[in-house]
Design an enzyme around this catalytic site. Structure first.
Site, PDB file in Angstrom:
ATOM      1  N   SER A 222       1.242  -1.270   0.120  1.00 49.32           N
ATOM      2  CA  SER A 222      -0.211   0.049   0.379  1.00 49.32           C
ATOM      3  C   SER A 222       0.701   1.222  -0.153  1.00 49.32           C
ATOM      4  O   SER A 222       1.528   1.659  -0.711  1.00 49.32           O
ATOM      5  CB  SER A 222      -0.779  -0.031   0.662  1.00 49.32           C
ATOM      6  N   GLU A 340      -9.292  -5.778  -3.859  1.00 50.03           N
ATOM      7  CA  GLU A 340      -8.381  -5.021  -2.502  1.00 50.03           C
ATOM      8  C   GLU A 340      -9.533  -3.699  -2.641  1.00 50.03           C
ATOM      9  O   GLU A 340      -9.630  -3.505  -1.346  1.00 50.03           O
ATOM     10  CB  GLU A 340      -7.552  -3.774  -4.130  1.00 50.03           C
ATOM     11  N   HIS A 455      -7.443  -5.392   0.065  1.00 41.05           N
ATOM     12  CA  HIS A 455      -6.120  -5.385   0.247  1.00 41.05           C
ATOM     13  C   HIS A 455      -5.882  -5.427   1.571  1.00 41.05           C
ATOM     14  O   HIS A 455      -5.925  -5.843   2.664  1.00 41.05           O
ATOM     15  CB  HIS A 455      -6.912  -3.568   0.915  1.00 41.05           C
TER      16      HIS A 455
END
Length: 552
Positions: A222, A340, A455
């Site tokens: 991320s 995600e 995610h």
């Protein structure tokens, strides 16, 4: 490939992690007839660094050195300046199992201010012995506003594969990224500078722990993955040869960073809100404010900006890739997760009703928020994805999640992998698809719809303690252990020689992206297959030419 990654009102609330270290082994001297049991042997926990001696501890068979300062505390006159190397010490720094302080942030568990400005610490995790071992440096995620190198991150399983793992803290939020014309370093990006300072420290000190300073892999997820992309495009990092390999985990979002001018405008607004509007005194005023005061005005995420006057990131990642102006000597592993976007939609549920209860009007508003200022026809996009999810109690949540996934992460990840492969770089693309992935931020019962391979879902497979990973898994833990074993093998083998494939051929083969293949990471075992399946699943042909809004 175009990118249309824009923050939503919920922002990026991701996850954090960390790990890393190595070992020194010196043989005792035995002479024929002159040796004795009393000969002194070096202490493997005693290491001499560029700043002085340190003493670590042993944890689970690893040599562990937590809380090593890699820069001076960025406080007082050093607030809003590039990091300054840590001071020399004359006394041995006795370390413990405790981590150094986290940087200033909001603690999401209790929604309260946390951390300290004195936070530029790293942690080294090393095998009991070894020389010239590969070094893996983890850069945590958290939307550039929260996270640290400690917490749940546990590199034990990586270190068992004879690598050293290092995790680190870096300045966050406005304290880490404020751009303001009255600051000497007026472009901000101090958090990225911190990361590079930590890499300089690694380059100078890796050998003392048994590591190879010329075999460093940076990896992050991320915001950490976004940081890795920035360093790939950083002329400064390339000139200093700070790393040789890179793993980008869900970091291809928002490659069109804002300009320094736009970031400065935002910074001036924040400064004015904090009572520092006078240009003549703005710098001193900002440095005199309580550190926690910046949390109220920084928002739920930060994105680094591009600064043409600096060799840190003189242009956006997307621009650098398009022009071929990035470090092409690297080996690359890059990928994204199947679902995600479910994390971000689920985060909104923590403070309100599920989207499917709020209705289609709210769904369309959130899509509009996502693409505000992009020039895209958000309503047409919302309609297209509703048609992709024509029925079901969760259709609004799943449609919005898919928009997040496809536009922000998946198709960009493919485009970036293609660029790297096209430049002749060793490039390996993955697609993480285990829908029972251990949760990291939102427990499954807290969401009204299935999170799937969301995610940050891949992080536990390589950086969580085994028991915690298993306790948060909703499928067959034997299959989990199998996939985690393969992934640890891929990550560490890549760090060793730039090729994730095992030398013994036990793990399923991972073909290079240049061959048109993507490695699907799913239970019970990974498998390489045509990237066309990935492109179709994530509607990348749609995002290659998305609908544009009519001019006003």
């Amino acid at each position: 490939m175009k990118d249309y990654s824009f923050p939503t009102k919920s922002g990026f609330l991701l996850k954090t992690l960390t790990a890393s270290m190595l070992a020194i082994t010196l043989a005792g001297c035995l002479s024929s007839g002159g040796g004795s049991d009393d000969d002194a042997k070096p202490d493997p926990l005693a290491v001499t660094t560029t700043e002085g001696d340190i003493k670590g501890v042993t944890i689970d068979g690893m040599r562990v050195f937590r809380g090593i300062p890699y820069a001076q505390p960025p406080v007082g006159d050093l607030r809003f300046t590039p990091p300054v190397p840590a001071q020399k010490r004359t006394e041995t720094l006795q370390l413990s199992s405790a981590f150094g302080s986290s940087c200033v942030q909001v603690d999401l568990a209790v929604i309260a201010p946390a951390g300290e400005e004195d936070c530029l610490y790293l942690n080294v995790y090393a095998p009991e012995s070894g020389e010239d071992l590969p070094v893996m440096v983890w850069i945590h995620g958290g939307a550039f506003v929260f996270g640290n190198g400690g917490g749940e991150y546990d590199p034990t399983r990586l270190v068992k594969e004879d690598v050293i793992v290092i995790t680190l803290n870096y300045r966050l939020g406005l304290l880490g990224f404020l751009a303001h014309p009255e600051l000497d370093s007026d472009g901000g990006n101090f958090g990225l500078m911190d990361q590079q300072q930590a890499l300089r420290w690694v380059k100078e000190n890796a050998a003392a722990f048994g590591g190879d300073p010329d075999n460093v892999t940076i990896f992050g997820e991320s915001a950490g993955g976004h940081s890795v992309m920035s360093h790939i495009a950083s002329p400064r990092a390339e000139a200093e040869n700070l790393f040789q390999r890179a793993i980008v985990q869900s970091g291809s979002y928002a490659p069109f960073q804002q300009t320094k001018a736009a970031a400065q405008a935002t910074g001036q607004t924040a400064a004015s809100t904090l009572g520092c509007s006078d240009a003549a005194t703005a710098a001193a005023c900002l440095r005199a404010l309580p550190a926690m005061s910046f949390l109220a005005v920084q928002g739920s995420q930060v994105i680094p900006n591009s600064d043409p006057s600096s060799d840190l990131i003189p242009q956006s990642t997307q621009s650098a890739l398009a022009k071929g102006e990035f470090n092409q000597s690297l080996d690359i592993m890059i990928g994204s997760n199947q679902d995600e976007g479910t994390l971000f939609v689920a985060l909104d549920e923590l403070t309100g009703d599920p989207l499917d209860i709020q209705g289609e009007a709210e769904y369309r508003q959130r899509v509009a928020d996502l693409f505000a200022g992009s020039g895209l026809d958000a309503d047409a996009i919302a309609t297209y994805y509703l048609n992709e999810f024509p029925a079901g109690d969760d259709r609004l949540s799943l449609a919005l999640s898919a928009i997040w996934t496809d536009s922000n992460f998946a198709c960009n990840s493919y485009a970036h992998a293609s660029t790297f492969a096209g430049a002749g770089m060793n490039t390996y693309q993955y697609w993480f698809r285990d829908e029972n992935a251990p949760w990291t931020l939102v427990p499954p019962p807290a969401a009204s719809f299935p999170l799937g391979a969301t995610h940050a879902g891949e992080i536990p497979y390589v950086l969580y303690p085994e028991e915690l990973m298993r306790s948060r898994y909703t499928g067959d833990t034997n299959e989990l252990d199998s996939l985690a074993g393969y992934m640890v093998g891929y990550w560490t083998q890549f760090a060793k020689d730039g090729n994730p494939n095992s030398t013994d051929g036990v793990a399923p083969n991972w073909a290079q992206a240049a061959s048109g293949q993507v490695n699907t990471l799913d239970v019970a075992a990974p498998a390489s297959g045509s990237v066309l399946n990935f492109l179709g699943y994530h509607r990348c042909s749609y995002w290659a030419a998305p609908p544009m809004a009519a001019p006003l």
